[in-house]
Motif scaffolding. Sequence first.
Motif, PDB file in Angstrom:
ATOM      1  N   ALA A  10       0.856  -1.192   0.000  1.00 17.48           N
ATOM      2  CA  ALA A  10       0.000   0.000   0.000  1.00 17.48           C
ATOM      3  C   ALA A  10       0.881   1.226   0.000  1.00 17.48           C
ATOM      4  O   ALA A  10       1.992   1.213   0.517  1.00 17.48           O
ATOM      5  CB  ALA A  10      -0.909   0.016   1.229  1.00 17.48           C
TER       6      ALA A  10
ATOM      7  N   ARG B 284       0.148   6.363   2.755  1.00 22.38           N
ATOM      8  CA  ARG B 284      -1.020   6.899   3.451  1.00 22.38           C
ATOM      9  C   ARG B 284      -2.145   7.126   2.451  1.00 22.38           C
ATOM     10  O   ARG B 284      -1.904   7.207   1.263  1.00 22.38           O
ATOM     11  CB  ARG B 284      -0.651   8.225   4.139  1.00 22.38           C
TER      12      ARG B 284
ATOM     13  N   VAL C 204      -4.361   2.698   1.751  1.00 18.98           N
ATOM     14  CA  VAL C 204      -4.277   2.076   3.073  1.00 18.98           C
ATOM     15  C   VAL C 204      -5.675   1.702   3.563  1.00 18.98           C
ATOM     16  O   VAL C 204      -5.888   0.619   4.124  1.00 18.98           O
ATOM     17  CB  VAL C 204      -3.581   3.010   4.088  1.00 18.98           C
TER      18      VAL C 204
ATOM     19  N   THR D  76       1.894  -2.742  10.554  1.00 16.89           N
ATOM     20  CA  THR D  76       2.127  -1.824   9.442  1.00 16.89           C
ATOM     21  C   THR D  76       3.602  -1.444   9.423  1.00 16.89           C
ATOM     22  O   THR D  76       4.170  -1.126  10.462  1.00 16.89           O
ATOM     23  CB  THR D  76       1.271  -0.549   9.562  1.00 16.89           C
TER      24      THR D  76
ATOM     25  N   VAL E 236       3.873   2.676   7.191  1.00 19.20           N
ATOM     26  CA  VAL E 236       2.549   3.068   6.700  1.00 19.20           C
ATOM     27  C   VAL E 236       1.825   3.800   7.824  1.00 19.20           C
ATOM     28  O   VAL E 236       1.828   3.343   8.965  1.00 19.20           O
ATOM     29  CB  VAL E 236       1.727   1.832   6.261  1.00 19.20           C
TER      30      VAL E 236
END
Length: 334
Positions: free
Chosen positions: A100, A103, A107, A124, A127
Amino acid sequence: MSHRKVTSLEVAAKAGVSQSAVSRVFSGASASEKTAKKVRAAAQELGYRPNVLARSLITGRSRIIGLIVAYLDNQFYPVALERLSHALQEQGYHIMIFMASARGPDVDRVINELLDHQVDGIITASVGLTDALTERCEKAGIPVVMFNRGQQDRRMPEVTSDNLSGGKRIAEFLCAGGHERIGHISGWSGSSTGQDRAAGFAAGLRDAGSALIAQLDGMYSREGAVKAAREMVEVHKTDALFVGNDHMAFAVMDTLRSELGLRVPDDISIVGYDDVPMAAWAAYDLTTLRQPVNQMVSATVGLLMDMINGESTARKIQIQGPLVVRGSAKIPKG
């Protein structure tokens, strides 16, 4: 050739136990050693494999941890992911990896998918999470631990290296080496790691009676680092650079040598951050602040296991790493 699935009832008959005993053995519930041995022997002989999804419905545990990572270009993350995976497997968990962007909507989508997969927890890596996502995970009862990234939300547990003190130690080292025009190619200024390393570095320079000539955002990317390296040399005439991670430092060294014809460290000193395996290669021989990845992984997995078992509240763990001195920066006398 038949592909018919062997049932737990057949295993029970073969082992001479009840069907519920077979379920207990494969769900991790209490069963005597003798029963477990008979059941596993019968299952192996018949080629029986328990239905993991069905078992998760009974136990309420999927035994899966979701791992979200922003990018794998930085050599630190493949190493960290491998060690996180091994550490979680030792605890009886598997990982589901999603990529991902750092941000935003990407996400949100990934977190929603992980929640749909009924994961037991989420890690995470680099992230950030919005307040809304944090609340959604809280309501779903899914613990989240941030690895190598932090944010202001006190509800969110995080494990990082001590980026402030790391930045300070690099500043002390470069000042002690007699450098007078010191610059910083920072990591993404929107990240806690980039901010803290830069803040620690600037504070260390001030404490040593020096000042930052220039700071440019390398965005944790090779392209950003190359562009910043050119400006640092051609415009700001720096004689030393702290580069916010090793991935960028390699790009900076390649640019200085191949494009600008400079010698490292004779003309300009370079210090990185992470100590990925490539830093020790003879081609780079990079002086760098080591992120203690084994300790960070252990703390992350330990914190997540505590949360899954309802034994812990949010904590922010910072772990110091050593400055690894090699040949890319002038070494202070003495």
